[in-house]
Design a protein around this motif. Structure first.
Motif, PDB file in Angstrom:
ATOM      1  N   ASN A  19       0.811  -1.236   0.000  1.00  0.00           N
ATOM      2  CA  ASN A  19       0.000   0.000   0.000  1.00  0.00           C
ATOM      3  C   ASN A  19       0.836   1.275   0.000  1.00  0.00           C
ATOM      4  OD1 ASN A  19      -2.539  -1.001  -0.279  1.00  0.00           O
ATOM      5  ND2 ASN A  19      -3.207  -0.558   1.786  1.00  0.00           N
ATOM      6  N   LYS A  73      -1.960   1.663 -10.871  1.00  0.00           N
ATOM      7  CA  LYS A  73      -2.072   1.192  -9.488  1.00  0.00           C
ATOM      8  C   LYS A  73      -1.711   2.313  -8.512  1.00  0.00           C
ATOM      9  CE  LYS A  73      -2.613  -1.905  -6.227  1.00  0.00           C
ATOM     10  NZ  LYS A  73      -3.924  -2.440  -5.889  1.00  0.00           N
ATOM     11  N   GLU A 129      -4.590   4.647  -8.245  1.00  0.00           N
ATOM     12  CA  GLU A 129      -5.676   4.039  -7.466  1.00  0.00           C
ATOM     13  C   GLU A 129      -5.389   4.139  -5.966  1.00  0.00           C
ATOM     14  OE1 GLU A 129      -5.985   0.006  -8.869  1.00  0.00           O
ATOM     15  OE2 GLU A 129      -6.786   0.623 -10.814  1.00  0.00           O
ATOM     16  N   LEU A 130      -4.153   3.825  -5.578  1.00  0.00           N
ATOM     17  CA  LEU A 130      -3.776   3.883  -4.163  1.00  0.00           C
ATOM     18  C   LEU A 130      -3.814   5.317  -3.640  1.00  0.00           C
ATOM     19  CD1 LEU A 130      -0.843   1.319  -4.092  1.00  0.00           C
ATOM     20  CD2 LEU A 130      -3.061   1.054  -2.984  1.00  0.00           C
ATOM     21  N   LYS A 131      -3.375   6.252  -4.494  1.00  0.00           N
ATOM     22  CA  LYS A 131      -3.376   7.665  -4.103  1.00  0.00           C
ATOM     23  C   LYS A 131      -4.809   8.150  -3.863  1.00  0.00           C
ATOM     24  CE  LYS A 131      -0.267  10.153  -6.205  1.00  0.00           C
ATOM     25  NZ  LYS A 131       0.445  10.979  -7.182  1.00  0.00           N
ATOM     26  N   LYS A 132      -5.718   7.800  -4.777  1.00  0.00           N
ATOM     27  CA  LYS A 132      -7.125   8.201  -4.651  1.00  0.00           C
ATOM     28  C   LYS A 132      -7.778   7.583  -3.424  1.00  0.00           C
ATOM     29  CE  LYS A 132      -7.922   9.087  -9.515  1.00  0.00           C
ATOM     30  NZ  LYS A 132      -8.260   8.449 -10.778  1.00  0.00           N
ATOM     31  N   ALA A 133      -7.373   6.364  -3.090  1.00  0.00           N
ATOM     32  CA  ALA A 133      -7.942   5.662  -1.933  1.00  0.00           C
ATOM     33  C   ALA A 133      -7.289   6.114  -0.626  1.00  0.00           C
ATOM     34  CB  ALA A 133      -7.771   4.158  -2.105  1.00  0.00           C
ATOM     35  N   LYS A 134      -6.315   7.036  -0.747  1.00  0.00           N
ATOM     36  CA  LYS A 134      -5.561   7.497   0.427  1.00  0.00           C
ATOM     37  C   LYS A 134      -5.014   6.299   1.222  1.00  0.00           C
ATOM     38  CE  LYS A 134      -7.921  11.941   1.066  1.00  0.00           C
ATOM     39  NZ  LYS A 134      -8.252  12.187  -0.271  1.00  0.00           N
ATOM     40  N   ALA A 135      -4.377   5.413   0.505  1.00  0.00           N
ATOM     41  CA  ALA A 135      -3.831   4.184   1.088  1.00  0.00           C
ATOM     42  C   ALA A 135      -2.802   4.492   2.170  1.00  0.00           C
ATOM     43  CB  ALA A 135      -3.192   3.330  -0.007  1.00  0.00           C
TER      44      ALA A 135
END
Length: 120
Positions: free
Chosen positions: A63, A90, A93-99
């Motif tokens: 993550n 990917k 996606e992780l950045k947008k989900a604030k992983a």
């Protein structure tokens, strides 16, 4: 870090080896947020772009989010590297989900007491 000293002396391959050894050692997992960027910089400097793609993928599995900016000149060589487009997707996606990176935290006094209670 001794690896930083080696890098400053222009001993890139020795610095890379030291960072790779640290990355592979479970005792240093809490330092991955420092080790990965250092390796990414050195791999780019030594034109080992395929190794960066593999490293980004490894980081994504934990993550970790990276500063990949396609408008920057430093990322142009990656456009020809297999798997880079998937890495960018990917990472976005992780950045947008604030992983939140899933790496082991160092057990020391600096971490708050609530964290220690949860781990007991």
């Amino acid at each position: 870090f001794q690896a930083q000293a080696l890098e400053k002396q222009g001993k890139d391959s020795e610095a890379i080896k030291m960072y790779e050894d640290a990355k592979a050692n479970p005792e240093y997992e809490h330092h991955l947020e420092y080790i990965f960027p250092a390796l990414i910089k050195l791999y780019a400097k030594t034109k080992q772009y395929d190794k960066n793609v593999a490293l980004w993928n490894e980081g994504h599995s934990k993550n970790m989010v990276f500063d990949i900016d396609l408008s920057k000149e430093e990322f142009k060589p990656y456009e020809r590297v297999k798997g880079f487009a998937a890495v960018v997707k990917k990472n976005d996606e992780l950045k947008k989900a604030k992983a939140v990176p899933q790496i082991k935290k160092e057990e020391c006094e600096a971490h708050d007491k609530n964290e220690k209670k949860e781990t007991k």
